[in-house]
Design an enzyme around this catalytic site. Structure first.
Site, PDB file in Angstrom:
ATOM      1  NE  ARG A 143      -3.519  -2.361   2.732  1.00 12.00           N
ATOM      2  CZ  ARG A 143      -3.185  -3.558   3.228  1.00 12.00           C
ATOM      3  NH1 ARG A 143      -1.942  -3.755   3.683  1.00 12.00           N
ATOM      4  NH2 ARG A 143      -4.063  -4.532   3.284  1.00 12.00           N
ATOM      5  CE  LYS A 168      -7.644  -2.192   5.825  1.00 14.13           C
ATOM      6  NZ  LYS A 168      -8.389  -2.195   4.545  1.00 14.13           N
ATOM      7  CG  HIS A 274      -5.069   0.661  -3.339  1.00 13.99           C
ATOM      8  ND1 HIS A 274      -4.299   0.473  -2.205  1.00 13.99           N
ATOM      9  CD2 HIS A 274      -6.019  -0.313  -3.308  1.00 13.99           C
ATOM     10  CE1 HIS A 274      -4.774  -0.559  -1.524  1.00 13.99           C
ATOM     11  NE2 HIS A 274      -5.802  -1.056  -2.170  1.00 13.99           N
ATOM     12  NE  ARG A 277      -3.120  -3.954  -1.192  1.00 13.36           N
ATOM     13  CZ  ARG A 277      -2.493  -4.769  -0.344  1.00 13.36           C
ATOM     14  NH1 ARG A 277      -1.181  -4.815  -0.334  1.00 13.36           N
ATOM     15  NH2 ARG A 277      -3.170  -5.534   0.496  1.00 13.36           N
ATOM     16  CG  HIS A 300      -5.767  -9.500   1.242  1.00 12.61           C
ATOM     17  ND1 HIS A 300      -6.014  -9.794  -0.078  1.00 12.61           N
ATOM     18  CD2 HIS A 300      -5.668  -8.144   1.306  1.00 12.61           C
ATOM     19  CE1 HIS A 300      -6.061  -8.668  -0.778  1.00 12.61           C
ATOM     20  NE2 HIS A 300      -5.862  -7.669   0.038  1.00 12.61           N
ATOM     21  CE1 TYR A 309      -6.774  -7.088  -6.700  1.00  9.00           C
ATOM     22  CE2 TYR A 309      -6.424  -8.517  -4.817  1.00  9.00           C
ATOM     23  CZ  TYR A 309      -6.492  -7.255  -5.370  1.00  9.00           C
ATOM     24  OH  TYR A 309      -6.278  -6.149  -4.576  1.00  9.00           O
TER      25      TYR A 309
END
Length: 326
Positions: A143, A168, A274, A277, A300, A309
């Site tokens: 990110r 995150k 982003h 990414r 994630h 994706y």
């Protein structure tokens, strides 16, 4: 600019809120967002003190955000978290479960993904430090803030990896360091080191450290390993401590550079940092890497987040060949 001194004993509610947030070592971005939501909540109810209000007023405010302001589900969730923090941690009031809040709708959208040709054109339209950052975002899947907060000590050239600290969810992870970035990044760090040595010679050179490390290791902030890989071109005053430091590059500078590069590359899609990414993840899956590997590289928590994706991978709408093409 003087540092803003706040205390838990302050008569001002928002200053007490800031003090509680800093006690828990929340980021300054979280502090600014939470205080702003508390201020909006008070203004929405005609400047009534939150102690005089409760769950009903919080429900009305959050429902107003969804129905009148049409905010996203994540924005409404942030506002809810801020108000719950205000009541629970500052006012020490437990609110009943807010089950009557009208929730904002969660949009189900596919991410914008660039083709590999578009990525090459985008990178080709950048240069210097911005070119390295754009290449790093695409080559690692980080990110934007993760890249800008990257420290020298977390770049492992020999192992060809980058350690992402406090990503995150406050999680650490390891991602790949692209072979094509080794030489440009080493040359960039040589220039950054010269800048750092000049700062030290002028009596500066101290960088902000996470959480309580500044108290535990008072000299670490001046060490080379803790410096930002992408420092700002100028020094600034820390709004909390008042110390003059060289922070990392500003997000808006990179966002603007990416927009300008996309325009030069004549890419019609909306492109942001982003987007790189998203492109990183999609291209890895296209190249045959399994989804669990991609999940770990992206950081994630749930593989379902990474599964988005796979929808982008389907050629021709879920892999179907149109009858017109037959």
């Amino acid at each position: 600019m003087n540092a803003q001194v706040v205390s838990q004993d302050s008569p001002k509610l928002l200053d007490r809120m800031r003090a509680e947030i800093r006690l828990r070592h929340y980021s300054i971005r979280t502090e600014q967002a939470y205080v702003d939501w508390a201020r909006r909540y008070i203004l929405f109810h005609d400047k009534r003190h939150p102690r005089e209000m409760g769950a009903e007023e919080v429900r009305d405010f959050l429902s107003h955000l969804a129905t009148e302001r049409n905010v996203s589900a994540s924005t409404q969730g942030q506002a809810k978290s801020a108000l719950l923090f205000l009541y629970r941690e500052v006012l020490h009031i437990e609110l009943p479960w807010l089950d009557e809040v009208i929730s904002a709708k969660t949009a189900k959208r596919l991410p914008v993904v660039l083709t590999q040709t578009e990525v090459r054109h985008l990178i080709g339209a950048t240069s210097g430090t911005m070119g390295i950052i754009v290449s790093l975002l695409y080559g690692t899947g980080m990110r934007l803030l993760e890249a800008l907060r990257l420290r020298v000590k977390d770049v492992e050239f020999e192992r060809r990896e980058i350690i992402v600290r406090q990503g995150k969810g406050n999680k650490d992870r390891v991602t790949v360091l692209p072979e094509n970035l080794l030489l440009p990044l080493k040359a960039h760090l040589e220039r950054v080191k010269a800048l750092h040595e000049r700062d030290l010679a002028e009596g500066f050179g101290e960088v902000q450290l996470p959480d309580a490390l500044e108290r535990k290791y008072p000299k670490a902030g001046r060490s080379w390993g803790w410096q930002f890989v992408f420092p700002s071109v100028s020094r600034s005053t820390d709004p909390r401590s008042g110390v003059i430091r060289r922070h990392h590059l500003y997000e808006a500078s990179v966002q603007r550079a990416v927009r300008e590069a996309a325009k030069l590359a004549e890419i019609a899609k909306p492109v942001s940092p982003h987007t790189l990414r998203h492109s990183f993840a999609t291209h890895l899956l296209q190249n045959g890497y399994d989804i669990r590997t991609v999940q770990e590289l992206l950081g994630h928590k749930d593989v379902q987040t990474t599964m988005i994706y796979t929808h982008v991978l389907n050629k021709g709408g879920r892999g179907v060949v149109s009858p017109l093409d037959r």
